[in-house]
Design a protein around this motif. Structure first.
Motif, short mmCIF file in Angstrom:
data_model
loop_
_atom_site.label_atom_id
_atom_site.label_comp_id
_atom_site.label_asym_id
_atom_site.label_seq_id
_atom_site.Cartn_x
_atom_site.Cartn_y
_atom_site.Cartn_z
N GLY A 1 -7.74 6.09 -10.50
CA GLY A 1 -7.12 5.53 -9.58
C GLY A 1 -6.56 5.68 -8.26
N TRP A 2 -5.34 6.89 -8.67
CA TRP A 2 -5.03 7.87 -8.40
C TRP A 2 -5.60 8.53 -7.15
CZ3 TRP A 2 -0.24 5.79 -6.19
CH2 TRP A 2 0.05 4.22 -7.48
N HIS A 3 -6.14 8.13 -6.09
CA HIS A 3 -7.24 9.27 -5.12
C HIS A 3 -6.75 9.56 -3.61
CE1 HIS A 3 -11.15 11.29 -4.11
NE2 HIS A 3 -11.04 10.84 -5.17
N ARG B 1 -8.18 7.33 -1.45
CA ARG B 1 -7.84 5.86 -1.62
C ARG B 1 -6.96 5.18 -0.09
NH1 ARG B 1 -3.15 2.95 -3.12
NH2 ARG B 1 -3.57 1.06 -3.79
N THR C 1 0.76 -1.64 0.25
CA THR C 1 0.23 0.50 -0.15
C THR C 1 1.09 1.04 -0.01
OG1 THR C 1 -0.38 0.24 2.32
CG2 THR C 1 -1.94 -0.88 1.56
#
Length: 307
Positions: free
Chosen positions: A156-158, A161, A3
């Protein structure tokens, strides 16, 4: 599975440590309860100069747990606390922001916003230097951000997240109201009617690209086709976390260069135009920001004074 975020418990503890460090520095002063956070974009660190000198307290990022070091030219890397305007509004200026392209995670770049929330700040003023995509925008113009396109986020790079911080906001944060209408209206009426600023001021959509390269010609055309009026490498992650934390947002772009969207000269042509004509540079960004900074400072001072 690996992660790119700190486990929730450790992250919350670091936020707490950072907040306590700041509170200790501000204790028993008029700045103990800041109400507004101002994030200074590239070349706009002079915004901190509008703070009353006699009230200023500065804290280097290096002395605050969880804060990372800013590595970009024009971003000093410190918090400056002070009073603004006749109404002595206590504010926290972030002189030097952090960027994803520097190698930091979104969790790290937006960390100061979480700290601002715990300090009971309720409004964030975000500034940036941006490239003009809209053909009507010229270097030196200002754009009040009314909406954004989070391009990395769509892939997806938030910044939200990972595990949701339920104490701050919901798992699924709405963003249709990201940029506060009343604050945008106050900015525009203050600039035009009260201060009589003659510099061009637009409202538009900010397109967030991760950087650090400036856009190619094809990318400029793509951003224009997608509805972006200006493009930059910051702001949107901070805005998302601010809204997730329940903070009101006013965001401003200073247009420092015009995006080059025309197709490159063909190698089939014998005498093409120079390929580097109109090419953007960070020095150009800083120069344009310096020339417009006084107007930006006047408007922000007057707007914050009304908050």
């Amino acid at each position: 599975m690996t992660t790119d975020f700190i486990p929730t418990e450790g992250y919350l503890q670091t936020i707490s440590h950072a907040t306590e460090t700041i509170k200790a520095k501000l204790a028993n002063t008029k700045l103990a309860n800041p109400r507004v956070m101002i994030i200074c974009g590239s070349g706009l660190g002079g915004i901190a100069d509008i703070l009353d000198d006699s009230s200023k307290i500065e804290i280097s990022y290096e002395k605050i747990p969880g804060f990372k070091t800013s590595t970009v030219q024009g971003h000093i890397g410190k918090l400056v606390f002070g009073l603004i305007g006749d109404k002595k509004v206590p504010v926290m200026c972030m002189v030097g922001r952090l960027h994803f392209y520097e190698g930091y995670t979104f969790q790290q770049t937006t960390f100061p916003i979480r700290v601002a929330k715990i300090l009971n700040i309720d409004t964030v003023v975000v500034t940036n230097a941006a490239g003009g995509i809209n053909s009507q925008y010229k270097p030196g113009d200002l754009m009040v951000i009314e909406d954004h396109i989070n391009f990395p986020g769509l892939a997806g790079w938030h910044p939200l997240r990972g595990p949701n911080l339920n104490g701050f906001g919901p798992r699924f944060q709405p963003l249709s109201d990201a940029y506060d209408y009343d604050l945008r209206k106050l900015f525009l009426t203050t600039a035009r009617d009260k201060l009589k600023i003659t510099r061009n001021i637009h409202e538009g959509t900010y397109f967030f690209a991760a950087g650090p390269t400036f856009e190619t010609r094809a990318e400029v055309r793509l951003i224009r086709a997608l509805g972006g009026d200006a493009v930059g490498m910051s702001t949107v992650p901070e805005v998302i976390i601010a809204r997730h934390s329940g903070l009101k947002v006013l965001a401003l772009s200073l247009i420092t260069n015009a995006g080059v969207g025309e197709k490159p000269p063909s190698a089939f042509h014998e005498n093409p135009i120079a390929l580097d004509q109109g090419m953007a540079s960070h020095d150009e960004v800083l120069q344009a920001a310096d020339e417009a900074s006084k107007d930006v400072q006047r408007i922000i001072e007057s707007v914050v004074n009304e908050l």
